[in-house]
Write a protein that holds these residues in place. Structure first.
Motif, PDB file in Angstrom:
ATOM      1  N   ARG A  18       0.763  -1.283   0.004  1.00 28.33           N
ATOM      2  CA  ARG A  18      -0.088  -0.032   0.039  1.00 28.33           C
ATOM      3  C   ARG A  18       0.830   1.039   0.003  1.00 28.33           C
ATOM      4  NH1 ARG A  18      -3.604  -2.922   4.254  1.00 28.33           N
ATOM      5  NH2 ARG A  18      -2.217  -1.533   5.693  1.00 28.33           N
ATOM      6  N   PRO A  20       3.755   3.703  -1.292  1.00 30.04           N
ATOM      7  CA  PRO A  20       4.868   4.069  -2.275  1.00 30.04           C
ATOM      8  C   PRO A  20       6.155   3.492  -2.166  1.00 30.04           C
ATOM      9  CG  PRO A  20       3.122   5.805  -2.118  1.00 30.04           C
ATOM     10  CD  PRO A  20       2.949   5.034  -1.002  1.00 30.04           C
ATOM     11  N   SER A  24       7.003  -4.061  -2.659  1.00 27.40           N
ATOM     12  CA  SER A  24       5.969  -4.548  -3.626  1.00 27.40           C
ATOM     13  C   SER A  24       5.058  -3.772  -4.205  1.00 27.40           C
ATOM     14  CB  SER A  24       5.511  -5.860  -2.989  1.00 27.40           C
ATOM     15  OG  SER A  24       6.230  -6.667  -2.887  1.00 27.40           O
ATOM     16  N   TYR A  25       5.169  -2.174  -3.802  1.00 28.32           N
ATOM     17  CA  TYR A  25       3.974  -1.244  -4.443  1.00 28.32           C
ATOM     18  C   TYR A  25       4.123  -1.448  -6.013  1.00 28.32           C
ATOM     19  CZ  TYR A  25       1.471   3.053  -4.881  1.00 28.32           C
ATOM     20  OH  TYR A  25       0.741   4.157  -5.042  1.00 28.32           O
ATOM     21  N   GLN A  26       2.635  -1.413  -6.321  1.00 26.78           N
ATOM     22  CA  GLN A  26       2.345  -1.655  -7.746  1.00 26.78           C
ATOM     23  C   GLN A  26       2.942  -2.606  -8.551  1.00 26.78           C
ATOM     24  OE1 GLN A  26       2.872   2.309  -9.439  1.00 26.78           O
ATOM     25  NE2 GLN A  26       0.951   3.038  -8.762  1.00 26.78           N
ATOM     26  N   SER A  27       3.381  -3.915  -7.910  1.00 21.19           N
ATOM     27  CA  SER A  27       3.875  -5.210  -8.583  1.00 21.19           C
ATOM     28  C   SER A  27       2.827  -6.040  -8.762  1.00 21.19           C
ATOM     29  CB  SER A  27       4.880  -5.673  -7.545  1.00 21.19           C
ATOM     30  OG  SER A  27       4.466  -6.352  -6.201  1.00 21.19           O
ATOM     31  N   ASP A  28       3.383  -7.034  -9.595  1.00 18.51           N
ATOM     32  CA  ASP A  28       2.365  -7.996  -9.961  1.00 18.51           C
ATOM     33  C   ASP A  28       1.876  -9.058  -8.742  1.00 18.51           C
ATOM     34  OD1 ASP A  28       0.761 -10.200 -11.262  1.00 18.51           O
ATOM     35  OD2 ASP A  28       2.697 -10.954 -12.239  1.00 18.51           O
TER      36      ASP A  28
END
Length: 82
Positions: A18, A20, A24-28
């Motif tokens: 959650r 930024p 793992s922010y915005q990862s698959d």
């Protein structure tokens, strides 16, 4: 696979997904496997490696898709516990 930069602890590090600044922010979100494949899957083994190296939250996240698959499977004992 490489271990994350830190083992997530609430209040000590950025939330991995959650925030930024999280690793793992915005990862698959990963690969979903069937119940039949789960115990021999790379996802399951990765969770074991994470857990054994102190990445408890990360292990939980790795195993969560397997738990969801088990719950949805009519052939798995977990599905009858609802």
């Amino acid at each position: 696979m490489n271990f994350p930069g830190y083992a997530y602890l609430p209040g000590k590090h950025p939330h991995p997904v959650r925030d930024p600044l999280g690793y793992s922010y915005q990862s698959d979100p990963g690969t979903v496997v069937t119940v039949e494949e789960s115990l021999s899957s790379n996802v399951f083994r990765w969770g074991i490696d994470l857990f054994n190296h102190g990445y408890y939250w990360e292990a939980h996240e790795a195993w969560e898709p397997l738990w969801h698959a088990a719950k949805q499977s009519a052939q798995h004992p977990c599905s009858s516990r609802d």
